[in-house]
Design a protein around this motif. Sequence first.
Motif, short mmCIF file in Angstrom:
data_model
loop_
_atom_site.label_atom_id
_atom_site.label_comp_id
_atom_site.label_asym_id
_atom_site.label_seq_id
_atom_site.Cartn_x
_atom_site.Cartn_y
_atom_site.Cartn_z
N LYS A 263 9.73 42.94 18.76
CA LYS A 263 11.01 42.58 18.13
C LYS A 263 12.17 42.89 19.09
O LYS A 263 13.04 42.04 19.31
N PHE A 264 12.14 44.08 19.69
CA PHE A 264 13.26 44.46 20.57
C PHE A 264 13.29 43.57 21.82
O PHE A 264 14.35 43.23 22.30
N ASP A 267 14.76 40.31 20.55
CA ASP A 267 16.19 40.49 20.27
C ASP A 267 17.00 40.52 21.56
O ASP A 267 18.09 39.97 21.64
N ALA A 268 16.45 41.18 22.57
CA ALA A 268 17.20 41.33 23.83
C ALA A 268 16.99 40.13 24.75
O ALA A 268 17.42 40.15 25.90
N LYS A 269 16.33 39.11 24.22
CA LYS A 269 16.01 37.90 24.99
C LYS A 269 15.25 38.24 26.28
O LYS A 269 15.45 37.66 27.34
N LYS A 387 13.18 51.64 21.52
CA LYS A 387 14.44 50.93 21.81
C LYS A 387 14.95 51.34 23.20
O LYS A 387 15.42 50.50 23.98
#
Length: 398
Positions: A263-264, A267-269, A387
Amino acid sequence: MKVPLLDLKPQYNLLKKELDEALLRVAESQYFILGPEVDKMEKDFCSYLKCEHALGVSSGTDALLIALMAVDIKPGDEVIVPAYSFFATAGVVARLNAIPVFTDIDPVTFNINPAGFEKKISSKTKAVIPVHLYGQSCDMDPIIEVAKKHNIKVIEDAAQAIGVQYKDGKYVGTIGDIGCFSFFPSKNLGGFGDGGLVTTNDKELADKLKVLRVHGGHPKYYHKIIGGNFRLDAIQAAVISVKLPHLTAWSEARRKNAQLYNKFFIDAKLAERTGQISFDNKNKVLLPKAIYNADSRKSQILNPKSDIVNYHIYNQYIIRIQKRDETREFLLKNNIGTEIYYPVPFHLQECFNYLGYKKGDFPESEKASDTSLALPIFPELTEEQIKYVVGKIGEFIL
Ligand SMILES: Cc1ncc(COP(=O)(O)O)c(C=O)c1O
Protein backbone atom coordinates in the motif's frame (compact mmCIF):
# COMPACT_ATOMS: atom_id res chain seq x y z
CA MET A 1 14.19 5.24 13.85
CA LYS A 2 15.83 1.82 13.84
CA VAL A 3 14.43 -1.05 11.73
CA PRO A 4 16.43 -4.26 11.99
CA LEU A 5 16.04 -6.88 9.27
CA LEU A 6 14.96 -9.36 11.92
CA ASP A 7 14.38 -9.10 15.66
CA LEU A 8 13.68 -12.39 17.44
CA LYS A 9 13.53 -10.86 20.92
CA PRO A 10 9.78 -9.95 20.92
CA GLN A 11 8.90 -13.54 20.03
CA TYR A 12 11.04 -14.86 22.88
CA ASN A 13 9.56 -12.33 25.32
CA LEU A 14 6.02 -13.39 24.32
CA LEU A 15 6.68 -17.09 25.00
CA LYS A 16 9.49 -16.79 27.55
CA LYS A 17 7.75 -18.71 30.32
CA GLU A 18 6.74 -21.66 28.13
CA LEU A 19 10.05 -21.75 26.29
CA ASP A 20 12.11 -21.64 29.48
CA GLU A 21 9.96 -24.43 30.93
CA ALA A 22 10.47 -26.51 27.80
CA LEU A 23 14.25 -26.06 27.98
CA LEU A 24 14.25 -27.03 31.66
CA ARG A 25 12.05 -30.04 30.96
CA VAL A 26 14.65 -31.35 28.50
CA ALA A 27 17.44 -30.65 30.99
CA GLU A 28 15.56 -32.51 33.72
CA SER A 29 14.85 -35.46 31.44
CA GLN A 30 18.49 -35.72 30.30
CA TYR A 31 17.06 -37.14 27.05
CA PHE A 32 18.81 -35.03 24.46
CA ILE A 33 18.47 -36.62 21.03
CA LEU A 34 15.23 -37.81 19.35
CA GLY A 35 12.95 -39.37 22.04
CA PRO A 36 9.58 -38.19 23.39
CA GLU A 37 9.98 -34.47 22.59
CA VAL A 38 10.75 -35.25 18.94
CA ASP A 39 7.94 -37.85 18.77
CA LYS A 40 5.46 -35.28 20.04
CA MET A 41 6.63 -32.62 17.62
CA GLU A 42 6.37 -35.05 14.70
CA LYS A 43 2.76 -35.90 15.65
CA ASP A 44 1.94 -32.19 15.90
CA PHE A 45 3.29 -31.64 12.39
CA CYS A 46 1.30 -34.54 10.94
CA SER A 47 -1.88 -32.87 12.21
CA TYR A 48 -0.83 -29.37 11.24
CA LEU A 49 0.38 -30.21 7.73
CA LYS A 50 -2.24 -32.93 7.20
CA CYS A 51 0.34 -35.54 6.21
CA GLU A 52 0.97 -39.16 7.12
CA HIS A 53 4.60 -38.99 8.24
CA ALA A 54 6.86 -36.26 9.63
CA LEU A 55 10.40 -36.81 10.88
CA GLY A 56 12.57 -34.34 12.77
CA VAL A 57 16.07 -34.06 11.29
CA SER A 58 19.21 -32.10 12.06
CA SER A 59 18.71 -29.16 9.62
CA GLY A 60 16.94 -28.09 6.46
CA THR A 61 20.07 -28.97 4.50
CA ASP A 62 20.08 -32.46 5.98
CA ALA A 63 16.35 -32.74 5.21
CA LEU A 64 17.20 -32.25 1.53
CA LEU A 65 20.18 -34.58 1.68
CA ILE A 66 18.33 -37.43 3.40
CA ALA A 67 15.40 -36.97 1.00
CA LEU A 68 17.69 -37.42 -2.01
CA MET A 69 19.25 -40.47 -0.34
CA ALA A 70 15.79 -41.91 0.31
CA VAL A 71 14.82 -41.70 -3.35
CA ASP A 72 18.12 -43.35 -4.22
CA ILE A 73 19.99 -40.57 -5.98
CA LYS A 74 23.29 -42.06 -7.11
CA PRO A 75 26.50 -40.63 -8.63
CA GLY A 76 25.84 -39.41 -12.18
CA ASP A 77 22.08 -39.07 -11.72
CA GLU A 78 20.67 -35.72 -12.72
CA VAL A 79 18.55 -33.64 -10.35
CA ILE A 80 16.87 -30.49 -11.65
CA VAL A 81 17.05 -27.42 -9.39
CA PRO A 82 16.27 -23.75 -9.95
CA ALA A 83 19.39 -21.66 -10.70
CA TYR A 84 18.34 -19.20 -7.99
CA SER A 85 17.92 -20.41 -4.40
CA PHE A 86 19.81 -20.84 -1.13
CA PHE A 87 23.01 -22.82 -1.73
CA ALA A 88 21.84 -26.00 0.02
CA THR A 89 19.31 -26.78 -2.73
CA ALA A 90 22.10 -27.44 -5.22
CA GLY A 91 24.86 -28.29 -2.74
CA VAL A 92 23.15 -31.48 -1.53
CA VAL A 93 22.88 -32.81 -5.08
CA ALA A 94 26.60 -32.31 -5.73
CA ARG A 95 27.50 -33.84 -2.34
CA LEU A 96 25.99 -37.14 -3.55
CA ASN A 97 28.10 -36.89 -6.72
CA ALA A 98 24.90 -36.44 -8.65
CA ILE A 99 24.62 -33.65 -11.23
CA PRO A 100 22.63 -30.52 -10.43
CA VAL A 101 20.91 -29.44 -13.64
CA PHE A 102 19.83 -25.83 -13.42
CA THR A 103 16.65 -24.31 -14.76
CA ASP A 104 15.50 -20.69 -14.80
CA ILE A 105 12.96 -19.08 -12.50
CA ASP A 106 9.70 -17.28 -13.14
CA PRO A 107 10.36 -13.51 -12.93
CA VAL A 108 7.22 -12.76 -10.93
CA THR A 109 7.37 -15.44 -8.23
CA PHE A 110 11.12 -16.26 -8.19
CA ASN A 111 10.06 -19.92 -8.31
CA ILE A 112 10.86 -22.65 -10.79
CA ASN A 113 9.28 -22.19 -14.20
CA PRO A 114 7.36 -25.45 -14.87
CA ALA A 115 7.64 -25.20 -18.67
CA GLY A 116 11.39 -24.58 -18.49
CA PHE A 117 11.88 -27.50 -16.13
CA GLU A 118 10.40 -30.07 -18.53
CA LYS A 119 12.95 -29.07 -21.20
CA LYS A 120 15.80 -30.02 -18.83
CA ILE A 121 14.68 -33.61 -18.39
CA SER A 122 16.99 -36.25 -19.86
CA SER A 123 17.26 -40.02 -19.58
CA LYS A 124 19.48 -39.47 -16.50
CA THR A 125 17.02 -37.25 -14.62
CA LYS A 126 15.86 -38.82 -11.38
CA ALA A 127 14.35 -35.93 -9.44
CA VAL A 128 13.40 -32.27 -9.36
CA ILE A 129 13.63 -29.92 -6.37
CA PRO A 130 11.03 -27.15 -6.62
CA VAL A 131 11.88 -24.47 -4.02
CA HIS A 132 8.99 -22.54 -2.47
CA LEU A 133 11.16 -19.48 -2.26
CA TYR A 134 10.57 -16.61 0.18
CA GLY A 135 7.41 -18.29 1.50
CA GLN A 136 5.41 -18.66 -1.69
CA SER A 137 4.30 -21.92 -3.29
CA CYS A 138 5.59 -23.07 -6.64
CA ASP A 139 2.90 -23.84 -9.17
CA MET A 140 2.83 -27.51 -8.21
CA ASP A 141 0.15 -28.94 -10.54
CA PRO A 142 2.21 -28.68 -13.74
CA ILE A 143 5.36 -29.75 -11.88
CA ILE A 144 3.70 -32.92 -10.57
CA GLU A 145 2.17 -33.60 -13.98
CA VAL A 146 5.54 -33.37 -15.75
CA ALA A 147 7.27 -35.41 -13.03
CA LYS A 148 4.66 -38.18 -13.32
CA LYS A 149 4.92 -38.18 -17.10
CA HIS A 150 8.70 -38.71 -16.92
CA ASN A 151 8.66 -40.85 -13.78
CA ILE A 152 10.88 -38.60 -11.68
CA LYS A 153 10.66 -37.83 -7.97
CA VAL A 154 9.60 -34.47 -6.56
CA ILE A 155 11.51 -33.31 -3.48
CA GLU A 156 9.96 -30.07 -2.25
CA ASP A 157 12.35 -27.56 -0.71
CA ALA A 158 9.91 -25.94 1.70
CA ALA A 159 12.66 -24.61 4.00
CA GLN A 160 11.20 -21.10 3.76
CA ALA A 161 7.59 -22.14 3.43
CA ILE A 162 6.19 -23.82 6.52
CA GLY A 163 2.44 -23.24 6.58
CA VAL A 164 2.21 -22.18 2.94
CA GLN A 165 -0.89 -23.56 1.28
CA TYR A 166 -1.11 -24.25 -2.40
CA LYS A 167 -4.54 -25.11 -3.79
CA ASP A 168 -7.49 -26.43 -1.78
CA GLY A 169 -5.71 -25.86 1.53
CA LYS A 170 -2.96 -28.33 0.64
CA TYR A 171 0.24 -27.56 2.49
CA VAL A 172 3.49 -27.34 0.57
CA GLY A 173 5.85 -30.12 1.53
CA THR A 174 3.00 -32.65 1.31
CA ILE A 175 2.39 -32.46 -2.44
CA GLY A 176 5.54 -34.08 -3.88
CA ASP A 177 7.22 -37.32 -2.75
CA ILE A 178 9.09 -35.72 0.17
CA GLY A 179 8.88 -32.26 1.74
CA CYS A 180 11.89 -30.61 3.41
CA PHE A 181 11.65 -27.89 6.07
CA SER A 182 14.16 -25.84 8.07
CA PHE A 183 13.93 -24.58 11.65
CA PHE A 184 16.88 -22.20 11.21
CA PRO A 185 16.16 -19.34 13.65
CA SER A 186 15.31 -16.81 10.91
CA LYS A 187 12.57 -18.99 9.45
CA ASN A 188 8.91 -18.31 10.25
CA LEU A 189 9.12 -21.21 12.68
CA GLY A 190 12.64 -21.11 14.07
CA GLY A 191 14.37 -23.19 16.73
CA PHE A 192 17.14 -22.30 19.15
CA GLY A 193 19.72 -23.65 16.71
CA ASP A 194 19.72 -25.90 13.67
CA GLY A 195 16.84 -28.26 12.95
CA GLY A 196 14.65 -29.51 10.15
CA LEU A 197 11.81 -31.80 9.14
CA VAL A 198 10.99 -34.22 6.34
CA THR A 199 7.42 -35.11 5.45
CA THR A 200 5.92 -37.76 3.22
CA ASN A 201 2.68 -39.64 2.62
CA ASP A 202 4.56 -42.73 1.44
CA LYS A 203 5.03 -45.36 4.18
CA GLU A 204 7.95 -47.04 2.43
CA LEU A 205 9.81 -43.74 2.07
CA ALA A 206 9.03 -42.84 5.70
CA ASP A 207 10.50 -46.13 6.91
CA LYS A 208 13.62 -45.59 4.83
CA LEU A 209 14.01 -41.99 6.04
CA LYS A 210 13.79 -43.22 9.63
CA VAL A 211 16.61 -45.68 9.05
CA LEU A 212 18.77 -43.21 7.09
CA ARG A 213 18.42 -40.72 9.97
CA VAL A 214 20.40 -43.05 12.24
CA HIS A 215 23.28 -43.93 9.90
CA GLY A 216 21.18 -46.48 8.01
CA GLY A 217 21.31 -48.94 10.91
CA HIS A 218 18.32 -51.29 11.26
CA PRO A 219 18.33 -52.92 13.68
CA LYS A 220 20.88 -50.73 15.43
CA TYR A 221 24.46 -51.51 14.31
CA TYR A 222 23.28 -53.63 11.35
CA HIS A 223 23.58 -51.76 8.05
CA LYS A 224 21.98 -52.72 4.76
CA ILE A 225 22.23 -49.07 3.70
CA ILE A 226 24.47 -46.10 4.52
CA GLY A 227 22.79 -43.13 6.16
CA GLY A 228 24.15 -40.40 8.40
CA ASN A 229 23.67 -38.63 11.68
CA PHE A 230 20.55 -36.69 10.75
CA ARG A 231 18.97 -36.79 14.23
CA LEU A 232 17.12 -33.84 15.74
CA ASP A 233 17.94 -32.64 19.27
CA ALA A 234 15.17 -32.81 21.87
CA ILE A 235 15.75 -29.15 22.77
CA GLN A 236 14.86 -28.03 19.25
CA ALA A 237 11.72 -30.19 19.21
CA ALA A 238 10.63 -28.81 22.59
CA VAL A 239 11.09 -25.22 21.37
CA ILE A 240 9.30 -25.87 18.07
CA SER A 241 6.37 -27.51 19.89
CA VAL A 242 5.90 -24.35 21.96
CA LYS A 243 6.06 -22.14 18.87
CA LEU A 244 3.95 -24.16 16.40
CA PRO A 245 0.54 -23.07 17.77
CA HIS A 246 1.58 -19.43 17.10
CA LEU A 247 2.77 -19.97 13.53
CA THR A 248 -0.48 -19.02 11.83
CA ALA A 249 -0.74 -15.74 13.76
CA TRP A 250 2.87 -14.90 12.90
CA SER A 251 2.32 -15.66 9.22
CA GLU A 252 -0.82 -13.52 9.27
CA ALA A 253 1.18 -10.65 10.81
CA ARG A 254 3.80 -10.99 8.06
CA ARG A 255 1.07 -10.98 5.41
CA LYS A 256 -0.41 -7.84 6.96
CA ASN A 257 3.02 -6.19 6.93
CA ALA A 258 3.45 -7.14 3.27
CA GLN A 259 0.10 -5.53 2.46
CA LEU A 260 1.19 -2.37 4.27
CA TYR A 261 4.41 -2.25 2.25
CA ASN A 262 2.42 -2.77 -0.96
CA LYS A 263 0.00 0.00 0.00
CA PHE A 264 2.73 2.48 0.96
CA PHE A 265 4.71 1.72 -2.20
CA ILE A 266 1.62 2.31 -4.32
CA ASP A 267 0.62 5.45 -2.38
CA ALA A 268 4.11 6.86 -2.89
CA LYS A 269 3.98 5.91 -6.58
CA LEU A 270 7.03 3.79 -5.97
CA ALA A 271 5.58 0.41 -6.85
CA GLU A 272 6.85 0.30 -10.40
CA ARG A 273 10.13 1.96 -9.66
CA THR A 274 11.00 -0.47 -6.89
CA GLY A 275 9.85 -3.40 -8.91
CA GLN A 276 7.34 -4.23 -6.23
CA ILE A 277 4.62 -6.21 -7.88
CA SER A 278 1.31 -4.39 -7.92
CA PHE A 279 -2.13 -5.65 -8.79
CA ASP A 280 -4.79 -3.82 -10.72
CA ASN A 281 -8.44 -4.33 -9.92
CA LYS A 282 -8.69 -7.31 -12.25
CA ASN A 283 -6.02 -9.13 -10.28
CA LYS A 284 -3.52 -8.75 -13.10
CA VAL A 285 -0.04 -8.13 -11.97
CA LEU A 286 1.90 -5.22 -13.38
CA LEU A 287 5.45 -6.25 -13.99
CA PRO A 288 7.89 -3.77 -12.54
CA LYS A 289 9.14 -1.28 -15.09
CA ALA A 290 12.45 -0.73 -13.36
CA ILE A 291 13.43 -4.31 -14.03
CA TYR A 292 12.23 -4.55 -17.57
CA ASN A 293 13.25 -1.16 -18.93
CA ALA A 294 16.21 -2.83 -20.53
CA ASP A 295 14.25 -5.31 -22.59
CA SER A 296 11.22 -5.63 -24.78
CA ARG A 297 8.84 -6.65 -22.04
CA LYS A 298 8.77 -3.12 -20.68
CA SER A 299 5.06 -2.87 -20.09
CA GLN A 300 3.97 -6.46 -20.32
CA ILE A 301 1.06 -7.45 -18.13
CA LEU A 302 0.96 -10.99 -16.83
CA ASN A 303 -1.51 -12.99 -14.85
CA PRO A 304 0.46 -14.62 -12.04
CA LYS A 305 -1.43 -17.86 -11.68
CA SER A 306 0.57 -19.29 -8.83
CA ASP A 307 0.33 -15.96 -7.05
CA ILE A 308 -3.42 -16.04 -6.96
CA VAL A 309 -3.88 -19.58 -5.67
CA ASN A 310 -1.30 -19.75 -2.93
CA TYR A 311 -1.14 -18.52 0.67
CA HIS A 312 2.15 -16.58 0.82
CA ILE A 313 3.74 -16.47 4.30
CA TYR A 314 6.44 -13.90 3.48
CA ASN A 315 9.49 -15.50 5.01
CA GLN A 316 11.06 -12.68 3.06
CA TYR A 317 9.59 -9.54 1.51
CA ILE A 318 11.62 -8.94 -1.62
CA ILE A 319 11.63 -5.85 -3.76
CA ARG A 320 13.45 -5.57 -7.05
CA ILE A 321 15.22 -2.34 -7.59
CA GLN A 322 17.76 -0.71 -9.84
CA LYS A 323 20.84 0.67 -8.06
CA ARG A 324 20.15 -2.04 -5.49
CA ASP A 325 23.53 -1.86 -3.76
CA GLU A 326 23.47 1.92 -3.45
CA THR A 327 19.92 1.81 -2.08
CA ARG A 328 21.00 -0.78 0.44
CA GLU A 329 23.88 1.40 1.59
CA PHE A 330 21.57 4.39 1.97
CA LEU A 331 19.11 2.34 4.02
CA LEU A 332 21.90 1.06 6.24
CA LYS A 333 22.99 4.65 6.93
CA ASN A 334 19.41 5.24 8.03
CA ASN A 335 19.43 2.27 10.43
CA ILE A 336 17.39 -0.01 8.20
CA GLY A 337 18.56 -3.60 7.90
CA THR A 338 18.30 -5.34 4.54
CA GLU A 339 19.83 -8.41 2.90
CA ILE A 340 20.63 -9.63 -0.57
CA TYR A 341 19.25 -13.07 -1.29
CA TYR A 342 21.09 -14.43 -3.34
CA PRO A 343 23.83 -12.37 -4.97
CA VAL A 344 25.17 -15.17 -7.20
CA PRO A 345 22.94 -17.69 -9.01
CA PHE A 346 24.11 -21.32 -8.93
CA HIS A 347 25.37 -21.48 -12.51
CA LEU A 348 27.83 -18.64 -11.78
CA GLN A 349 29.13 -20.05 -8.48
CA GLU A 350 32.80 -20.93 -8.72
CA CYS A 351 32.27 -24.38 -7.22
CA PHE A 352 29.99 -25.26 -10.14
CA ASN A 353 32.41 -24.15 -12.88
CA TYR A 354 32.92 -27.81 -13.73
CA LEU A 355 29.32 -28.00 -14.96
CA GLY A 356 30.19 -25.66 -17.85
CA TYR A 357 27.50 -22.98 -17.50
CA LYS A 358 28.15 -19.35 -18.38
CA LYS A 359 26.73 -15.88 -17.78
CA GLY A 360 23.53 -15.40 -19.74
CA ASP A 361 22.38 -19.01 -19.43
CA PHE A 362 19.60 -18.18 -16.93
CA PRO A 363 18.67 -14.53 -17.46
CA GLU A 364 15.81 -14.37 -14.96
CA SER A 365 17.95 -15.85 -12.19
CA GLU A 366 20.73 -13.39 -13.01
CA LYS A 367 18.31 -10.46 -12.96
CA ALA A 368 16.92 -11.63 -9.64
CA SER A 369 20.44 -11.82 -8.20
CA ASP A 370 21.25 -8.33 -9.44
CA THR A 371 18.10 -6.54 -8.35
CA SER A 372 16.56 -8.27 -5.31
CA LEU A 373 16.56 -6.70 -1.89
CA ALA A 374 14.95 -8.16 1.25
CA LEU A 375 13.26 -5.63 3.55
CA PRO A 376 12.36 -6.19 7.22
CA ILE A 377 9.09 -8.18 7.42
CA PHE A 378 9.11 -9.92 10.84
CA PRO A 379 5.68 -10.12 12.54
CA GLU A 380 6.25 -7.53 15.27
CA LEU A 381 7.27 -4.74 12.87
CA THR A 382 5.13 -1.61 13.39
CA GLU A 383 3.23 0.35 10.75
CA GLU A 384 5.47 3.35 11.51
CA GLN A 385 8.58 1.30 10.84
CA ILE A 386 7.20 0.09 7.51
CA LYS A 387 6.25 3.64 6.54
CA TYR A 388 9.75 4.79 7.49
CA VAL A 389 11.39 2.12 5.28
CA VAL A 390 9.22 3.02 2.28
CA GLY A 391 9.82 6.73 2.92
CA LYS A 392 13.59 6.25 2.92
CA ILE A 393 13.49 4.21 -0.29
CA GLY A 394 11.46 7.01 -1.88
CA GLU A 395 13.91 9.62 -0.59
CA PHE A 396 16.74 7.77 -2.30
CA ILE A 397 15.23 6.86 -5.65
CA LEU A 398 12.80 9.66 -6.47
C1 LIG B 1 15.57 -22.56 0.32
C2 LIG B 1 16.39 -23.17 1.42
N1 LIG B 1 16.76 -24.45 1.32
C3 LIG B 1 17.48 -25.05 2.28
C4 LIG B 1 17.89 -24.37 3.41
C5 LIG B 1 18.76 -25.06 4.41
O1 LIG B 1 18.23 -25.04 5.70
P1 LIG B 1 19.20 -25.08 6.99
O2 LIG B 1 19.83 -23.73 7.11
O3 LIG B 1 18.26 -25.38 8.10
O4 LIG B 1 20.19 -26.14 6.76
C6 LIG B 1 17.52 -23.04 3.55
C7 LIG B 1 17.95 -22.28 4.75
O5 LIG B 1 18.31 -21.14 4.72
C8 LIG B 1 16.76 -22.41 2.54
O6 LIG B 1 16.41 -21.13 2.64
